[in-house]
Structure formats: structure tokens, C-alpha cells
Design an enzyme around this catalytic site. Sequence first.
Site, PDB file in Angstrom:
ATOM      1  N   GLN A   1      -4.291  -5.230   6.873  1.00  0.00           N
ATOM      2  CA  GLN A   1      -5.072  -6.515   6.215  1.00  0.00           C
ATOM      3  C   GLN A   1      -4.847  -7.499   6.997  1.00  0.00           C
ATOM      4  O   GLN A   1      -5.461  -8.751   6.717  1.00  0.00           O
ATOM      5  CB  GLN A   1      -5.114  -6.465   4.945  1.00  0.00           C
ATOM      6  CG  GLN A   1      -5.298  -5.370   4.161  1.00  0.00           C
ATOM      7  CD  GLN A   1      -6.858  -4.911   4.249  1.00  0.00           C
ATOM      8  OE1 GLN A   1      -7.787  -5.756   4.438  1.00  0.00           O
ATOM      9  NE2 GLN A   1      -7.145  -3.414   4.126  1.00  0.00           N
TER      10      GLN A   1
ATOM     11  N   HIS B   1       0.887  -1.106  -0.014  1.00  0.00           N
ATOM     12  CA  HIS B   1       0.062  -0.119   0.081  1.00  0.00           C
ATOM     13  C   HIS B   1       0.964   1.219   0.037  1.00  0.00           C
ATOM     14  O   HIS B   1       2.067   1.338   0.434  1.00  0.00           O
ATOM     15  CB  HIS B   1      -0.706  -0.118   1.306  1.00  0.00           C
ATOM     16  CG  HIS B   1      -1.968   0.861   1.529  1.00  0.00           C
ATOM     17  ND1 HIS B   1      -1.565   2.407   1.881  1.00  0.00           N
ATOM     18  CD2 HIS B   1      -3.221   0.846   1.250  1.00  0.00           C
ATOM     19  CE1 HIS B   1      -2.988   2.763   1.839  1.00  0.00           C
ATOM     20  NE2 HIS B   1      -3.856   2.009   1.559  1.00  0.00           N
TER      21      HIS B   1
ATOM     22  N   LYS C   1     -10.209  -1.045  10.220  1.00  0.00           N
ATOM     23  CA  LYS C   1     -10.432  -2.219   9.446  1.00  0.00           C
ATOM     24  C   LYS C   1     -10.778  -3.565  10.109  1.00  0.00           C
ATOM     25  O   LYS C   1     -10.628  -4.656   9.672  1.00  0.00           O
ATOM     26  CB  LYS C   1      -9.063  -2.354   8.899  1.00  0.00           C
ATOM     27  CG  LYS C   1      -8.367  -1.231   8.076  1.00  0.00           C
ATOM     28  CD  LYS C   1      -8.137  -1.200   6.634  1.00  0.00           C
ATOM     29  CE  LYS C   1      -7.143  -0.222   6.068  1.00  0.00           C
ATOM     30  NZ  LYS C   1      -7.951   0.277   4.854  1.00  0.00           N
TER      31      LYS C   1
ATOM     32  N   CYS D   1      -4.870   2.330  -3.785  1.00  0.00           N
ATOM     33  CA  CYS D   1      -3.490   2.988  -3.250  1.00  0.00           C
ATOM     34  C   CYS D   1      -2.340   1.989  -3.290  1.00  0.00           C
ATOM     35  O   CYS D   1      -1.288   1.628  -2.265  1.00  0.00           O
ATOM     36  CB  CYS D   1      -3.768   3.374  -1.615  1.00  0.00           C
ATOM     37  SG  CYS D   1      -5.078   4.587  -1.392  1.00  0.00           S
TER      38      CYS D   1
ATOM     39  N   ASP E   1       3.075  -4.276   8.091  1.00  0.00           N
ATOM     40  CA  ASP E   1       2.230  -3.686   8.002  1.00  0.00           C
ATOM     41  C   ASP E   1       0.780  -4.578   8.189  1.00  0.00           C
ATOM     42  O   ASP E   1       0.572  -5.285   7.066  1.00  0.00           O
ATOM     43  CB  ASP E   1       1.963  -2.835   6.494  1.00  0.00           C
ATOM     44  CG  ASP E   1       0.798  -2.213   5.972  1.00  0.00           C
ATOM     45  OD1 ASP E   1      -0.346  -2.549   6.913  1.00  0.00           O
ATOM     46  OD2 ASP E   1       0.658  -1.519   5.097  1.00  0.00           O
TER      47      ASP E   1
HETATM   48  C1  LIG Z   1      -2.413  -2.876   3.453  1.00  0.00           C
HETATM   49  C2  LIG Z   1      -2.666  -1.577   3.868  1.00  0.00           C
HETATM   50  N1  LIG Z   1      -1.691  -0.753   4.517  1.00  0.00           N
HETATM   51  C3  LIG Z   1      -2.233   0.395   4.804  1.00  0.00           C
HETATM   52  C4  LIG Z   1      -3.461   1.171   5.009  1.00  0.00           C
HETATM   53  C5  LIG Z   1      -3.262   2.271   5.437  1.00  0.00           C
HETATM   54  O1  LIG Z   1      -4.424   2.327   6.661  1.00  0.00           O
HETATM   55  P1  LIG Z   1      -4.992   3.670   7.247  1.00  0.00           P
HETATM   56  O2  LIG Z   1      -5.417   4.312   6.063  1.00  0.00           O
HETATM   57  O3  LIG Z   1      -6.012   3.194   8.198  1.00  0.00           O
HETATM   58  O4  LIG Z   1      -3.860   4.337   7.918  1.00  0.00           O
HETATM   59  C6  LIG Z   1      -4.220   0.257   4.576  1.00  0.00           C
HETATM   60  C7  LIG Z   1      -5.755   0.910   4.003  1.00  0.00           C
HETATM   61  O5  LIG Z   1      -6.369   0.609   3.094  1.00  0.00           O
HETATM   62  C8  LIG Z   1      -4.180  -0.787   3.779  1.00  0.00           C
HETATM   63  O6  LIG Z   1      -4.900  -1.655   3.459  1.00  0.00           O
END
Ligand SMILES: Cc1ncc(COP(=O)(O)O)c(C=O)c1O
Length: 428
Positions: free
Chosen positions: A225, A145, A248, A386, A222
Site C-alpha cells: 500500500q 496484513h 495494487k 486480512c 511491506d
Molecule cells: C498491506 C498489504 N500487504 C500485503 C498484501 C498482500 O499482497 P498480495 O496479495 O498482492 O501478495 C496486501 C494485499 O491486500 C496488503 O494490502
Amino acid sequence: MTATFKVEDSRPRLSGQAGAPVLHYDVERIRRDFPILSRSARGKPLIYLDNAATTQKPKAVIDRIVRYYTEENSNVHRGVHFLSEVATKAYEDVRTVVKQFVNARSEKEIIFTRGTTESINLVMQSWGRKNVGAGDEIIISAIEHHSNIVPWQLLCEEKGARLRVIPVNDSGELIIDEYERMLNPRVKIVSVGHASNALGTINPVATMAKMAHAHGALILIDGAQGVPHLHVDVQALDVDFYAFSAHKVYGPTGVGVLYGREALLESMPPWQGGGDMILSVSFEKTTYNALPYKFEAGTPNIEGVVGFGAALQYVAGLGIENIAAHEQDLLAYATARLREIKGLRFIGTAKEKASVISFVLEGVHPHDIGTILDQQGIAIRTGHHCAQPLMMRFNVPATGRASFGLYNTRHEADRLVAGLHKVVEVFG
Ligand SMILES: Cc1ncc(COP(=O)(O)O)c(C=O)c1O
């Protein structure tokens, strides 16, 4: 402002997290816990398949936030008055809940942030600025992401370090042999997702952590997910940092967690200055608070943290293994049914997947797919998710993405398939 805070023995215990008994998963009963699921969209029953973007909230979370403002609202860690004590206890109890949820060793290892993005930026700015220099290397992967790409690019730019990217095969799996070849003593940190939001691929993070450590590098996961779909045990995974977001995993927006190994967090400088993160301030010298407060400057998102605790309790009550089994059933069922759709091609067919299905339809732009499904009350995500570099790797501008959560049903997967037949009809 008090520096130290003791959680009393009445702290909450999580039930049902690891090794929860397999219960009869009554999805229809579970759906009734989520008020929004009974509303309509565009005059049709809502079918919410955009859980990778954000999840809906159970009544337990909504009620908890209402109760917080009705009965408990006050600032935390400051003041001896009754409400401040109540709010502080509510806030700190959630730290214990999170600690248990991911099996951290101590509450000191749980830092509340605004979410995954902020957690990664915290590590980049605090640990990264101190430990990464010219000629050093940082490894990420091709399926990250943007929030696990851009912070590291900023650091590399600032320090003259080099960003390296683990490639991905045509199924959307990281090529672990290539990763092995990339590891060398210049690599300071590896930062990869637990599961891909765009493809669903689950990465072998325990193995990747072992490999990183064998070469003297740290590893950050990270887990945006990961936590909603997988049993996460930071000690068993043996990772150094693990970042995730409440929204999430059925909690509120604007709050998340950075788990970090205590010794590492101790060695890191604060990244934001302000109230709560200090022990004493004078114009000559400021001393910093102990963990975890050193990294929590300013009034935190108290209502968010409190709601987050209710969300984790809810998930733990169902049992993450039970949720995972339900989602894997939906994934297999929906994948099989989607094969019926003429011209549909899956993007991301890894053996190990979370309940995310990305696809393209021959001759139809994903935004058109999204729009026609929306007219039928079906919410999926369309776009680059993203993850623009990943889209480039698969040579598509965007995909349609259906992502399933703990309350979705086979019937909803059927509705998605029927909706896509309609898309084909319109564009056929
Ligand atoms: C794999 C992953 N990393 C990071 C993020 C960023 O999360 P947040 O916007 O809650 O900080 C997301 C959000 O879609 C994600 O799916």
C-alpha cells in the site's frame, strides 16, 4: 539458458516520477484511460472504491499485454532466436523501469516475484532460515496484513525465535516509543507495512529503519500500500528489503517485486530451485546464477512483468506526487462528508493516512453495508481485510472500507455518502 543479460542503451526512461511538475489533474480524462470504469454494476454506473484490494488497469497496460502476445511471445533468457531476444529485452527493460521507480542502485536488486506475499516469503525462507535462530527476535506491528504476520510466525516456530508486535494507539498509529523499547541485540529483523491496507495509516518507515539499524537489525517494508500512494525511494528510506505487488499499482495480478540491498541478496541462498536460477547443474554439484536470476526459478510471469512496466510508466507519467495530492484531497473530502452519517465511526484516524477509510455503522453489520451499497453499483470492501489481529485490537469483527485510487472523484465520494444514508434508512 544464458546466465547474464545486458540491457541495451535503449532502455526505457521513466519521466515524471520524482519531482514531476504539478499538472492540472484532469480526472475525467484520466478515467477514460480505464475502460472498465465506464461499465455498469447492478444496472448502475460502477463506483469502484476497492482499490486497496486491487486496482483497475489502464488501456496502456491492457494494450501492452495484447501486444506482447501478438508480437513478442517467447520464453526469456533462453535461446538465441529473434523472439526470445525480443521477449527477454521487454522483460529486462521492466527491471530497469522498476529500478528507476523505487530508485534502487542496480537492476540486480530487483527480483520479480508473484507479489508482496511471495516477496516476504522469499526473505523469510532465504534470509530468515539462514540468519534467525533460537532466542532471536523478529518485530512486526499490530497493523500488519496476514502476509506480513504468518511467514514470520512460521519462521519463529521452526527456529524457536520470538515474534514481537509493536502496539498501536487508538488512532491507528504505531507507538514508536514502545518500538524503541523493544529493540535490542536479539532483534534480527523488523518487518512493517509502509501503509496499512485496513486503516490507511502511513508508518514513519525511514525513522523506523534508522532505529532498527542502530540496534543491528534489518528492516523489511511491506510496500503493497506504499507504492500506489507514496513516492518510494528505497535509498532515501534506507531500507534493506521492500516488497510490493503490481496489481495494487494499476498493473496485472500475479507479479510483484522484492527489492533487496545487493550485498544482502548476494549473501542469501536461493529459495526455489529450477531453471534459470542456475549456472550449471550436475548430479554432484549445482552452481547458482548471478543476481537477480538466482531468485527467479522457472519461467516467470513474462506477460505480467511486461504489463507491470506499462503500469509504472503510466503512473510515472501522471507523477506520483500529483496522484498523491489528488488522493489526499479525496480522503479529506470523503472523511468530512462521511461525518454526516448517523452512527458512523471511523476506525483509523492517524494524522498521516493513505486514501483508505475504514468505518463501522452502529447497529449494522459491515456485510450488510457492503450488500446495500453493491445494489447501488458501489464497490467497497467489507470484512477483516486480512488483518484479524487488528480487528481484535479495535474490538470489531469487521469494518467497511472505501479505498480511493487515482481515478476516483469527489462525485463518487458523494455517491458513497448517499448510499450510506440509504443503509441508515433501511436499518434505522
Ligand atoms: C498491506 C498489504 N500487504 C500485503 C498484501 C498482500 O499482497 P498480495 O496479495 O498482492 O501478495 C496486501 C494485499 O491486500 C496488503 O494490502
